[in-house]
Scaffold this motif. Structure first.
Motif, PDB file in Angstrom:
ATOM      1  N   PRO A   1       0.147 -17.470   6.328  1.00 23.71           N
ATOM      2  CA  PRO A   1       0.258 -16.204   7.068  1.00 23.71           C
ATOM      3  C   PRO A   1      -1.066 -15.704   7.606  1.00 23.71           C
ATOM      4  CG  PRO A   1       0.342 -15.791   4.719  1.00 23.71           C
ATOM      5  CD  PRO A   1       0.369 -17.297   4.888  1.00 23.71           C
ATOM      6  N   GLY A   2      -2.178 -16.273   7.099  1.00 26.63           N
ATOM      7  CA  GLY A   2      -3.487 -15.808   7.555  1.00 26.63           C
ATOM      8  C   GLY A   2      -3.869 -14.457   7.016  1.00 26.63           C
ATOM      9  N   GLU A   3      -3.135 -13.968   6.021  1.00 29.20           N
ATOM     10  CA  GLU A   3      -3.394 -12.655   5.438  1.00 29.20           C
ATOM     11  C   GLU A   3      -3.627 -12.818   3.940  1.00 29.20           C
ATOM     12  OE1 GLU A   3      -3.655 -10.184   7.442  1.00 29.20           O
ATOM     13  OE2 GLU A   3      -2.765 -11.093   9.221  1.00 29.20           O
ATOM     14  N   ARG A   4      -4.567 -12.084   3.410  1.00 33.23           N
ATOM     15  CA  ARG A   4      -4.885 -12.163   1.992  1.00 33.23           C
ATOM     16  C   ARG A   4      -4.767 -10.778   1.353  1.00 33.23           C
ATOM     17  NH1 ARG A   4      -3.825 -16.722   2.758  1.00 33.23           N
ATOM     18  NH2 ARG A   4      -5.322 -18.374   3.256  1.00 33.23           N
ATOM     19  N   VAL A   5      -4.628 -10.758   0.056  1.00 32.03           N
ATOM     20  CA  VAL A   5      -4.598  -9.488  -0.668  1.00 32.03           C
ATOM     21  C   VAL A   5      -5.989  -8.858  -0.590  1.00 32.03           C
ATOM     22  CG1 VAL A   5      -4.243  -8.384  -2.905  1.00 32.03           C
ATOM     23  CG2 VAL A   5      -2.789 -10.312  -2.213  1.00 32.03           C
ATOM     24  N   PRO A   6      -6.090  -7.607  -0.168  1.00 30.05           N
ATOM     25  CA  PRO A   6      -7.415  -6.970  -0.039  1.00 30.05           C
ATOM     26  C   PRO A   6      -7.942  -6.514  -1.395  1.00 30.05           C
ATOM     27  CG  PRO A   6      -5.713  -5.402   0.518  1.00 30.05           C
ATOM     28  CD  PRO A   6      -4.998  -6.706   0.235  1.00 30.05           C
ATOM     29  N   ARG A   7      -9.236  -6.217  -1.443  1.00 28.05           N
ATOM     30  CA  ARG A   7      -9.792  -5.621  -2.658  1.00 28.05           C
ATOM     31  C   ARG A   7      -9.118  -4.282  -2.930  1.00 28.05           C
ATOM     32  NH1 ARG A   7     -14.182  -7.737  -5.051  1.00 28.05           N
ATOM     33  NH2 ARG A   7     -15.278  -9.417  -3.988  1.00 28.05           N
ATOM     34  N   ILE A   8      -8.862  -3.545  -1.870  1.00 25.74           N
ATOM     35  CA  ILE A   8      -8.089  -2.311  -1.994  1.00 25.74           C
ATOM     36  C   ILE A   8      -7.378  -2.097  -0.662  1.00 25.74           C
ATOM     37  CG2 ILE A   8     -10.031  -0.852  -1.294  1.00 25.74           C
ATOM     38  CD1 ILE A   8      -7.210   0.077  -3.786  1.00 25.74           C
ATOM     39  N   SER A   9      -6.093  -1.818  -0.708  1.00 29.12           N
ATOM     40  CA  SER A   9      -5.300  -1.598   0.499  1.00 29.12           C
ATOM     41  C   SER A   9      -5.414  -0.129   0.902  1.00 29.12           C
ATOM     42  CB  SER A   9      -3.839  -1.970   0.226  1.00 29.12           C
ATOM     43  OG  SER A   9      -3.020  -1.598   1.316  1.00 29.12           O
ATOM     44  N   TRP A  10      -6.260   0.144   1.864  1.00 29.19           N
ATOM     45  CA  TRP A  10      -6.470   1.529   2.280  1.00 29.19           C
ATOM     46  C   TRP A  10      -5.230   2.147   2.926  1.00 29.19           C
ATOM     47  CZ3 TRP A  10      -9.954   3.933  -0.176  1.00 29.19           C
ATOM     48  CH2 TRP A  10     -11.115   3.270  -0.598  1.00 29.19           C
ATOM     49  N   PRO A  11      -4.423   1.388   3.673  1.00 30.46           N
ATOM     50  CA  PRO A  11      -3.169   1.983   4.157  1.00 30.46           C
ATOM     51  C   PRO A  11      -2.272   2.459   3.017  1.00 30.46           C
ATOM     52  CG  PRO A  11      -3.680   0.050   5.457  1.00 30.46           C
ATOM     53  CD  PRO A  11      -4.671   0.077   4.323  1.00 30.46           C
ATOM     54  N   ILE A  12      -2.239   1.713   1.913  1.00 34.14           N
ATOM     55  CA  ILE A  12      -1.451   2.155   0.755  1.00 34.14           C
ATOM     56  C   ILE A  12      -2.052   3.429   0.168  1.00 34.14           C
ATOM     57  CG2 ILE A  12      -1.043   1.620  -1.686  1.00 34.14           C
ATOM     58  CD1 ILE A  12       1.075   0.420  -0.066  1.00 34.14           C
ATOM     59  N   VAL A  13      -3.374   3.443   0.040  1.00 35.31           N
ATOM     60  CA  VAL A  13      -4.026   4.655  -0.463  1.00 35.31           C
ATOM     61  C   VAL A  13      -3.671   5.840   0.426  1.00 35.31           C
ATOM     62  CG1 VAL A  13      -6.245   5.773  -0.904  1.00 35.31           C
ATOM     63  CG2 VAL A  13      -5.919   3.371  -1.526  1.00 35.31           C
ATOM     64  N   GLY A  14      -3.650   5.606   1.750  1.00 35.27           N
ATOM     65  CA  GLY A  14      -3.350   6.680   2.686  1.00 35.27           C
ATOM     66  C   GLY A  14      -1.923   7.184   2.560  1.00 35.27           C
ATOM     67  N   ILE A  15      -0.941   6.284   2.562  1.00 39.57           N
ATOM     68  CA  ILE A  15       0.449   6.754   2.497  1.00 39.57           C
ATOM     69  C   ILE A  15       0.774   7.298   1.110  1.00 39.57           C
ATOM     70  CG2 ILE A  15       1.152   5.137   4.308  1.00 39.57           C
ATOM     71  CD1 ILE A  15       2.626   3.521   2.137  1.00 39.57           C
ATOM     72  N   PHE A  16       0.121   6.753   0.079  1.00 45.20           N
ATOM     73  CA  PHE A  16       0.319   7.277  -1.276  1.00 45.20           C
ATOM     74  C   PHE A  16      -0.174   8.726  -1.357  1.00 45.20           C
ATOM     75  CE2 PHE A  16      -1.551   8.116  -5.479  1.00 45.20           C
ATOM     76  CZ  PHE A  16      -0.452   7.897  -6.303  1.00 45.20           C
ATOM     77  N   SER A  17      -1.381   8.966  -0.865  1.00 41.37           N
ATOM     78  CA  SER A  17      -1.949  10.315  -0.908  1.00 41.37           C
ATOM     79  C   SER A  17      -1.109  11.280  -0.079  1.00 41.37           C
ATOM     80  CB  SER A  17      -3.394  10.299  -0.397  1.00 41.37           C
ATOM     81  OG  SER A  17      -4.179   9.406  -1.159  1.00 41.37           O
ATOM     82  N   GLY A  18      -0.698  10.808   1.112  1.00 42.36           N
ATOM     83  CA  GLY A  18       0.115  11.666   1.970  1.00 42.36           C
ATOM     84  C   GLY A  18       1.459  12.005   1.353  1.00 42.36           C
ATOM     85  N   ALA A  19       2.088  11.004   0.712  1.00 40.31           N
ATOM     86  CA  ALA A  19       3.399  11.231   0.100  1.00 40.31           C
ATOM     87  C   ALA A  19       3.298  12.183  -1.085  1.00 40.31           C
ATOM     88  CB  ALA A  19       4.009   9.898  -0.329  1.00 40.31           C
ATOM     89  N   ILE A  20       2.270  12.020  -1.904  1.00 39.98           N
ATOM     90  CA  ILE A  20       2.084  12.928  -3.050  1.00 39.98           C
ATOM     91  C   ILE A  20       1.852  14.355  -2.558  1.00 39.98           C
ATOM     92  CG2 ILE A  20       0.576  13.509  -4.988  1.00 39.98           C
ATOM     93  CD1 ILE A  20       2.320  11.139  -5.601  1.00 39.98           C
ATOM     94  N   ALA A  21       1.031  14.492  -1.511  1.00 42.71           N
ATOM     95  CA  ALA A  21       0.756  15.824  -0.958  1.00 42.71           C
ATOM     96  C   ALA A  21       2.030  16.438  -0.377  1.00 42.71           C
ATOM     97  CB  ALA A  21      -0.322  15.734   0.115  1.00 42.71           C
ATOM     98  N   LEU A  22       2.834  15.627   0.313  1.00 43.61           N
ATOM     99  CA  LEU A  22       4.077  16.128   0.897  1.00 43.61           C
ATOM    100  C   LEU A  22       5.053  16.566  -0.190  1.00 43.61           C
ATOM    101  CD1 LEU A  22       5.863  16.617   3.373  1.00 43.61           C
ATOM    102  CD2 LEU A  22       6.593  14.214   3.225  1.00 43.61           C
ATOM    103  N   PHE A  23       5.154  15.748  -1.254  1.00 45.56           N
ATOM    104  CA  PHE A  23       6.061  16.102  -2.344  1.00 45.56           C
ATOM    105  C   PHE A  23       5.602  17.396  -3.027  1.00 45.56           C
ATOM    106  CE2 PHE A  23       7.863  16.029  -6.582  1.00 45.56           C
ATOM    107  CZ  PHE A  23       9.164  15.599  -6.350  1.00 45.56           C
ATOM    108  N   ALA A  24       4.301  17.528  -3.220  1.00 49.45           N
ATOM    109  CA  ALA A  24       3.773  18.753  -3.841  1.00 49.45           C
ATOM    110  C   ALA A  24       4.065  19.966  -2.969  1.00 49.45           C
ATOM    111  CB  ALA A  24       2.268  18.605  -4.073  1.00 49.45           C
ATOM    112  N   ALA A  25       3.890  19.819  -1.649  1.00 48.37           N
ATOM    113  CA  ALA A  25       4.139  20.938  -0.733  1.00 48.37           C
ATOM    114  C   ALA A  25       5.616  21.318  -0.721  1.00 48.37           C
ATOM    115  CB  ALA A  25       3.674  20.572   0.671  1.00 48.37           C
ATOM    116  N   SER A  26       6.493  20.318  -0.683  1.00 46.36           N
ATOM    117  CA  SER A  26       7.928  20.619  -0.653  1.00 46.36           C
ATOM    118  C   SER A  26       8.386  21.232  -1.973  1.00 46.36           C
ATOM    119  CB  SER A  26       8.734  19.353  -0.342  1.00 46.36           C
ATOM    120  OG  SER A  26       8.578  18.381  -1.360  1.00 46.36           O
TER     121      SER A  26
END
Length: 668
Positions: free
Chosen positions: A20-45
């Motif tokens: 696939p030409g893709e490797r597991v990153p040291r840290i997946s920043w898109p995951i960090v981003g959607i995780f943080s956004g989802a937690i913030a959204l859940f807290a707000a709701s």
């Protein structure tokens, strides 16, 4: 850990899986981003629901969106796609699991999801078939109940799951029940329903529909039969569907390459699109029309160009000459109560000499008190990892193993000989092979290196490991094996055999013996259909297993045996005469006198020559040399191949001259 009483069945025709030409990153920043956004959204709701700041349908919708997004975090964590560090995946996975379904532990979910990957569309063994195999009229009724069949699946497999995982899931079930009852009894049930229960069911409904039903329904091929048609990509309106489904419209890519992060599915598909189409990949449109590869090509011509396969990676190859070097210890970590993992900080200038092939080993030398101790240990790190590590299991009364367990610390220095040994087999990135290994106890160490490297270098090969230990707690690299099974779900099967675990299934209890192997060999792990066998453990067991494999049709040259300590034969000088031995070492010739009955190695060591050796039992291959003049006879040989012996190579610790003079070359 996903153990099984059945070994994997044979697959249909194999084809090389494109890189696939893709490797597991040291840290997946898109995951960090959607995780943080989802937690913030859940807290707000949640705040909005408690403060009555928004209409109930709005807060329910916002919380459901947050939980839906957190499932992608959980999903990538279960495939170890968030980070190359296992603990990072576990941390994200555990937090996300609380929101997605607090009835199940993260480890239990990962086990269930990996079973889905292994058995996709198999009605008896796919835990997600409750959704994907549902009649159309029942499907909407089942969508919101997706996690309940998971609980049933856990109960059916509870005997083969680690105790810690079972306890964690049980505690979550009890805690969830107590919280619901407490809220009901105190008049807060509606608040709990508004904040979590209803949003969680809404999210579950959508997840079952989009992540399970859409990719898999009406596909008859199982993962074992045809991985390219066990799930589908959904094309069209991708500007909208890809962000909406968080790339799960390219679910086929995920099943082909489970460890690719979700946000790289599209790139992986575009990189090798024609390669997938040539294998009959299943494709549907956004509106449900199924396309053949040719129909998709016609559709694709309106949208873009195809890309071709890129070169695959190859493992490093050993290039160093024999010799000891002082190497610092970078870390000493406990694996079990009676074993440690030792990592070495190889200096930059020695890295070429300490490159290795999977299955090779190191000779370790140090002084303990006034005594020089020399031991041989297999390298357990992957050959492409850039790390050098060994694992040492404590032997009661063992000089070095006691020292390693109790006194060795980071920063200490050990003398290491450059890697030696030929236990592994050559790897080819385009190979389509089936590998199998049988290991007992610390016999896992060379097998782990082979297994790790093979799964990376040969992306279409499969590996089965039968691993014997006393119980789960004494299993070396237990977590690492869990991680590998999750990462290579459809290509790796690990069968754990426990000799002293009353909770273990009967078929997997006791020692690995002929009775068990006969049963497994009759259950599709046919020895003659395995390309390479690797055996590592006690000599008596391995001798018996090797004989059984050959009886069952395995090719002798492809049954590789590694024994940490060969058996010592009784010294017998009958029939042997004194001789003159010329030893070639480090570019110099040394002539020594050999007493009747001595081995070539013994004579060299008595004369003060620093000849390489480790086990003295014919098991490690460290003392391998080439006879260039005269002849010798070996007492025993567990290492050298027929080709090696034919070319004149011998194990000098087992070799006694049969001619008056003999010349051996350690660099030959």
């Amino acid at each position: 850990m996903a153990t099984s009483t059945e070994l994997p069945t044979r697959r249909g025709p194999h084809q090389v899986l494109p890189d696939p030409g893709e490797r597991v990153p040291r840290i997946s920043w898109p995951i960090v981003g959607i995780f943080s956004g989802a937690i913030a959204l859940f807290a707000a709701s949640t705040w909005a629901a408690l403060a009555d700041a928004l209409p109930a349908p709005v807060t329910i919708g916002l919380s459901a969106i947050a939980i839906f997004v957190l499932f992608t975090v959980l999903h990538d964590a279960s495939h170890y796609s968030i980070s190359t560090h296992g603990w990072v995946n576990a941390a994200f996975g555990r937090i996300a699991m609380f929101f997605v379904s607090p009835l199940i532990s993260f480890r239990s979910f990962a086990f269930i999801h990996i079973e889905h990957h292994r058995n996709t569309n198999d009605g008896d063994n796919d835990p997600d078939h409750f959704i994907s195999g549902s009649p159309l009229w029942q499907a909407p009724l089942r969508f919101g109940l997706m996690d309940f069949p998971y609980l049933s699946f856990i109960v059916r497999n509870v005997r083969r799951r680690p105790r810690v995982e079972v306890v964690e899931t049980s505690l979550l079930l009890v805690t969830s029940t107590v919280v619901i009852l407490a809220c009901a009894l105190t008049g807060h049930f509606w608040t709990l329903a508004l904040v979590y229960l209803i949003p969680e069911r809404v999210a579950m409904f959508v997840l079952a529909w989009w992540f399970d039903w859409l990719p898999h329904h009406d596909l008859k091929d199982t993962q074992q039969e045809n991985r390219y048609r066990a799930t589908r990509n959904r094309v069209g309106a991708e500007w909208f569907l890809t962000p909406l489904l968080l790339s799960q419209n390219y679910h086929l890519v995920h099943h082909l390459h489970p460890s690719v992060p979700f946000y790289r599915y599209v790139a992986a598909w575009q990189r090798n699109e024609e390669e997938y189409l040539a294998r009959g990949a299943a494709i549907g449109t956004a509106f449900g029309q199924q396309l053949t590869p040719d129909e998709y090509r016609d559709w694709k011509r309106l949208n873009g160009r195809m890309r071709r396969l890129l070169p695959l990676r190859k493992a490093a190859r050993s290039s160093g000459a024999l010799g000891f070097h002082a190497i610092p210890v970078s870390s000493v970590d406990k694996l079990t109560k009676e074993s440690v993992l030792i990592n070495f900080a190889v200096p930059e200038g020695l890295k070429d000499q300490f490159s290795f092939e999977p299955g090779q080993h190191l000779t370790v030398r140090t002084k303990i008190g006034t005594t020089e101790v020399r031991r041989n240990y297999s390298i357990c790190s992957s050959a492409d990892s850039g790390t050098l590590a060994i694992a040492v299991k404590h032997i009661p009364g063992g000089t070095f193993s006691t020292f390693a367990m109790e006194h060795l610390r980071p920063g200490d220095t050990l003398d290491l000989m450059t890697p030696t040994g030929t236990f592994g087999a050559p790897l080819n990135p385009l190979a389509v092979k089936r590998y199998a290994a049988i290991a007992v106890g610390s016999g896992i160490t060379p097998v782990l290196s082979i297994l790790r490297t093979t799964l990376v270098v040969e992306p279409q090969s499969n590996f089965t490991l039968i691993y014997g230990n006393r119980d789960a707690e004494s299993t070396m690299f237990r977590r690492e094996l869990d991680d590998l099974e999750a990462r290579y779900a459809d290509r790796l099967r690990i069968v754990h055999v426990h000799s002293r675990d009353p909770r273990h299934p009967p078929l997997l209890s006791g020692r690995i013996d002929r009775t068990k192997l006969d049963h497994w060999f009759d259950s599709e792990l046919t020895p003659s259909l395995v390309d390479e066998w690797f055996l590592c453990g006690p000599v008596d067991m391995l001798t018996d297993v090797r004989e059984l494999l050959i009886e069952r049709g395995a090719n002798t040259d492809h049954v590789h045996v590694e024994i940490f300590q060969g058996h010592q034969t009784l010294r017998n000088t009958d029939g042997f005469d004194a001789a003159t031995v010329v030893v070639g070492l480090s570019g110099r010739q040394h002539e020594v006198k050999l007493a009747a009955g001595d081995t070539v190695l013994e004579s060299a060591l008595k004369s003060g020559i620093e000849a390489p050796y480790a086990c003295l039992g014919g098991a490690c291959g460290t003392c391998k040399a080439k006879v260039t003049l005269g002849s010798v006879v070996m007492d025993q040989n567990f290492v050298l191949s027929k080709a090696d012996v034919k070319d004149g190579y011998v194990l000098t610790c087992q070799s006694r001259p049969t001619t008056p003079s003999v010349t051996v070359d350690y660099q030959g």
